[in-house]
Design a protein around this motif. Structure first.
Motif, PDB file in Angstrom:
ATOM      1  N   THR A   1      -5.291   5.934  -3.805  1.00  0.00           N
ATOM      2  CA  THR A   1      -5.920   6.300  -2.536  1.00  0.00           C
ATOM      3  C   THR A   1      -6.754   5.142  -1.994  1.00  0.00           C
ATOM      4  N   SER A   2      -7.479   4.453  -2.861  1.00  0.00           N
ATOM      5  CA  SER A   2      -8.303   3.328  -2.400  1.00  0.00           C
ATOM      6  C   SER A   2      -7.440   2.180  -1.894  1.00  0.00           C
ATOM      7  N   ILE A   3      -6.309   1.929  -2.544  1.00  0.00           N
ATOM      8  CA  ILE A   3      -5.398   0.872  -2.081  1.00  0.00           C
ATOM      9  C   ILE A   3      -4.805   1.260  -0.725  1.00  0.00           C
TER      10      ILE A   3
ATOM     11  N   SER B   1       1.841   4.243  -1.719  1.00  0.00           N
ATOM     12  CA  SER B   1       1.364   5.143  -2.771  1.00  0.00           C
ATOM     13  C   SER B   1       2.506   5.881  -3.468  1.00  0.00           C
TER      14      SER B   1
ATOM     15  N   ARG C   1      -6.542  -6.195   6.887  1.00  0.00           N
ATOM     16  CA  ARG C   1      -7.138  -6.872   5.731  1.00  0.00           C
ATOM     17  C   ARG C   1      -6.022  -7.405   4.853  1.00  0.00           C
TER      18      ARG C   1
ATOM     19  N   SER D   1     -10.671   4.394 -14.545  1.00  0.00           N
ATOM     20  CA  SER D   1     -10.418   4.917 -13.201  1.00  0.00           C
ATOM     21  C   SER D   1      -9.297   5.940 -13.258  1.00  0.00           C
TER      22      SER D   1
ATOM     23  N   GLN E   1       0.831  -1.201   0.000  1.00  0.00           N
ATOM     24  CA  GLN E   1       0.000   0.000   0.000  1.00  0.00           C
ATOM     25  C   GLN E   1       0.872   1.261   0.000  1.00  0.00           C
TER      26      GLN E   1
ATOM     27  N   SER F   1      -6.033   3.056   1.517  1.00  0.00           N
ATOM     28  CA  SER F   1      -7.035   3.128   2.585  1.00  0.00           C
ATOM     29  C   SER F   1      -7.548   1.760   3.041  1.00  0.00           C
ATOM     30  N   ILE F   2      -7.087   0.690   2.429  1.00  0.00           N
ATOM     31  CA  ILE F   2      -7.501  -0.643   2.881  1.00  0.00           C
ATOM     32  C   ILE F   2      -6.935  -0.869   4.278  1.00  0.00           C
TER      33      ILE F   2
ATOM     34  N   ASN G   1      -4.855   8.274  -9.378  1.00  0.00           N
ATOM     35  CA  ASN G   1      -4.737   8.791  -8.008  1.00  0.00           C
ATOM     36  C   ASN G   1      -5.854   8.259  -7.110  1.00  0.00           C
ATOM     37  N   ARG G   2      -7.035   8.115  -7.659  1.00  0.00           N
ATOM     38  CA  ARG G   2      -8.146   7.553  -6.881  1.00  0.00           C
ATOM     39  C   ARG G   2      -7.890   6.073  -6.569  1.00  0.00           C
ATOM     40  N   PHE G   3      -7.340   5.351  -7.552  1.00  0.00           N
ATOM     41  CA  PHE G   3      -6.964   3.951  -7.354  1.00  0.00           C
ATOM     42  C   PHE G   3      -5.932   3.829  -6.225  1.00  0.00           C
TER      43      PHE G   3
END
Length: 155
Positions: A78-80, A42, A87, A71, A40, A82-83, A74-76
């Motif tokens: 951010t989503s990674i 970034s 998890r 997609s 994760q 934020s996991i 940057n949104r991708f």
């Protein structure tokens, strides 16, 4: 004639070694991309792509129709990032098929996706890369995602 044949063999051997070296460099870029993905990280993810990367995914909607989703990278990222750390997720690449022509490369990587050690889905990633200043960067990534016709390997 023997000298010409020797020259051709050496030239062909050099060309194959250069191609193999570049294929290895492309593979290493993709492996590092997924290492950063799983960590994760970034900053590392962003360093491996061009600023104008295109990210797309092909899947089926609820009606069973094929859809193409685009997609923002940057949104991708951010989503990674934020996991939740507890998890466990892993995209396992099961093969590599790489082609290189000068400063352009293509990599086809079938994968399995696992969440909390349970199989989620499978598909294929198709990477397009460019070599800039001797470094391979991802310019385009499209993947497929499906649950049918997957044969997951034992985890």
């Amino acid at each position: 004639m023997k000298q010409i044949l020797t020259f051709l063999v050496i030239a062909l051997s050099f060309n194959l070694n250069a191609q193999t070296s570049q294929e290895s460099a492309v593979k290493e870029t993709i492996i590092k991309f997924f290492e950063a993905f799983h960590k994760q990280d970034s900053i590392a993810l962003k360093s491996m792509v061009t600023d104008d990367i295109i990210l797309q995914s092909i899947s089926k909607n609820n009606e069973g129709k094929t859809v193409l989703n685009k997609s923002e990278f940057n949104r991708f990222v951010t989503s990674i990032a934020s996991i939740p750390k507890e998890r466990n997720f892993q995209e396992k690449l099961t093969d590599f098929s790489i082609q290189v022509d000068g400063d352009m490369a293509n990599a086809w990587t079938p994968y399995e996706f696992w969440i909390d050690n349970k199989f989620s889905h499978c598909g294929v990633n198709s990477f397009q890369l460019i070599r800039i200043n001797s470094e391979w960067k991802i310019i385009y990534l499209v993947d497929t995602r499906r649950r049918d016709h997957c044969v997951p390997k034992k985890n």
